[in-house]
Design an enzyme around this catalytic site. Structure first.
Site, PDB file in Angstrom:
ATOM      1  N   TRP A 331       0.834  -1.207   0.000  1.00  0.00           N
ATOM      2  CA  TRP A 331       0.000   0.000   0.000  1.00  0.00           C
ATOM      3  C   TRP A 331       0.876   1.268   0.000  1.00  0.00           C
ATOM      4  CZ3 TRP A 331      -0.637   3.142   4.647  1.00  0.00           C
ATOM      5  CH2 TRP A 331      -1.398   4.286   4.399  1.00  0.00           C
ATOM      6  N   HIS A 332       1.987   1.221   0.713  1.00  0.00           N
ATOM      7  CA  HIS A 332       2.863   2.390   0.716  1.00  0.00           C
ATOM      8  C   HIS A 332       3.513   2.612  -0.644  1.00  0.00           C
ATOM      9  CE1 HIS A 332       2.846   2.126   5.243  1.00  0.00           C
ATOM     10  NE2 HIS A 332       2.779   3.416   5.058  1.00  0.00           N
ATOM     11  N   GLY A 333       3.745   1.532  -1.393  1.00  0.00           N
ATOM     12  CA  GLY A 333       4.343   1.683  -2.722  1.00  0.00           C
ATOM     13  C   GLY A 333       5.075   0.424  -3.131  1.00  0.00           C
TER      14      GLY A 333
END
Length: 401
Positions: A331-333
């Site tokens: 989700w962060h990347g």
């Protein structure tokens, strides 16, 4: 013609001047009559959304409008379907379609090398809210769907950019039951307190760590190269910056909510005083970690245990932790350091669980006093700071670029 200001929420001190001017009629109405003007709140919301997503950021504004239309129609369809049927495949499809815009925003930079046109500030938080509603509709916890209320929840402007992530049923109670004047006095006091604490966190402590110290130690660490004391200094300074900057934003969001008569949940509770990593996640970015706990981990565990995928509950729990934190990393990347950050925290939690089980069996032999408690806090603090060094991406810059 007036040049309308455009700015990121809470990033500029001028933002607070506009905010307090806009909220003043709302504050007086709540303070004197204990009522809320719904039309005025809509007006203020539109004004601040335009301030954040208008002007040179108009593409983000257009993406936000398209996103809200998409989610509103999707949730409307699922709600009416759920009144008649409850097929799992339709539920999974609805969840998939709800997170699809966020997935595209996360994947596009990795595939094409440039940001997606669907992206806008806060898309993750809106997606968490939307998925939450679909899941609770399936559970039967949400029995009514009001399009205006849904959009109002989704676009509650104090929390739109960086949370906290509220719950729909809690928010709805606040909308329907504005605080009485005597209770609102407490809200007002908490709101002002949060604002002053937020100024201290973000514009003084966070600024000093992030803008003054961090560039200096980063330059020294790069110049020294490899593992060094300068890298250790960067780790602690980045950790302090991350906390005070992010906690500052959250304090502003919660403070604004209080001034509007909403009891939005807090996001941080002295996380660096945690005595193990599980406790840390009960104190750090709480609304996000509780969201992942309730809507990902618990549901995954329920499925794994119900279908008897693993014989051991411990194995199932560990698999759930790795799935949860790797998802959080994605989700962060899509970078190695976000995935490593997720993997590291999952491993820490599994080890903590194993230690707690061992400690329970040998509680007579293992001392437990204020010194061991302080040592546990020290260990947890350093373990967390190391995770933030991974999260920062600085190791990527230092070793791979």
């Amino acid at each position: 013609m007036i040049d309308f200001p455009h700015m990121i929420p809470y990033a500029n001190p001028i933002y607070f001047v506009y905010l307090l001017i806009a909220l003043l009629p709302m504050i007086l109405t709540l303070l004197i009559k204990g009522k809320r003007w719904a039309w005025y709140q809509v007006l203020v919301t539109l004004l601040f959304l335009y301030m954040s997503f208008g002007g040179e950021d108009w593409k983000q504004g257009a993406a936000l409008i398209g996103y809200v239309i998409w989610q509103t129609i999707l949730v409307w369809f699922y709600f009416h379907y759920r009144q008649k049927k409850n097929e799992s495949m339709v539920f999974y499809l609805a969840v998939f379609l709800a997170i699809l815009p966020l997935v595209l925003v996360k994947v596009m930079p990795f595939v094409s090398g440039h940001a997606s046109l669907l992206g806008f500030l806060g898309i993750s938080y809106l997606t968490f809210k939307s998925v939450q509603i679909i899941m609770e509709m399936r559970d039967g916890s949400i029995k009514e769907y009001n399009i205006f209320r849904y959009i109002e929840f989704l676009l509650f402007f104090p929390t739109i950019s960086s949370g906290p992530i509220d719950r729909y049923r809690r928010f709805e109670k606040d909308v329907e039951n504005p605080p009485a004047p005597e209770k609102y006095v407490d809200f007002l006091g908490k709101g002002i307190h949060n604002f002053f604490l937020g100024f201290l966190y973000k514009f003084i402590i966070g600024y000093y760590f992030g803008q003054v110290l961090m560039p200096v130690v980063a330059k020294m660490a790069v110049k020294t190269g490899g593992f060094s004391w300068e890298l250790v200094a960067y780790m602690y300074i980045y950790s302090m910056y991350l906390f005070f900057d992010f906690a500052g934003y959250s304090l502003f969001a919660v403070g604004t909510s209080y001034l509007m008569g909403y009891d939005t949940p807090v996001n941080f509770n002295k996380p660096f005083l945690s005595w193990n990593i599980k406790e840390f996640w009960n104190r750090w970015h709480m609304t996000l970690s509780f969201w992942f706990r309730d809507y990902v981990y618990m549901r995954l565990m329920f499925t794994l245990i119900k279908k008897k995928v693993f014989k051991s509950r411990i194995v199932a729990s560990n698999v759930g932790y790795f799935a949860l934190f790797l998802l959080m990393g994605v989700w962060h990347g899509l970078t190695w350091y976000y995935l490593a950050y997720g993997f590291y925290h999952a491993a820490l939690i599994c080890l903590t669980d194993a230690w707690l089980r061992f400690k329970k069996k040998h509680k007579e032999q293992i001392p437990s006093n204020k010194f061991t408690h302080a040592f546990a806090i020290f260990l947890t603090f350093n373990a967390v700071c190391f995770s933030f060094l991974i999260f920062s991406g600085f190791l990527d810059t230092l070793f791979f670029k």
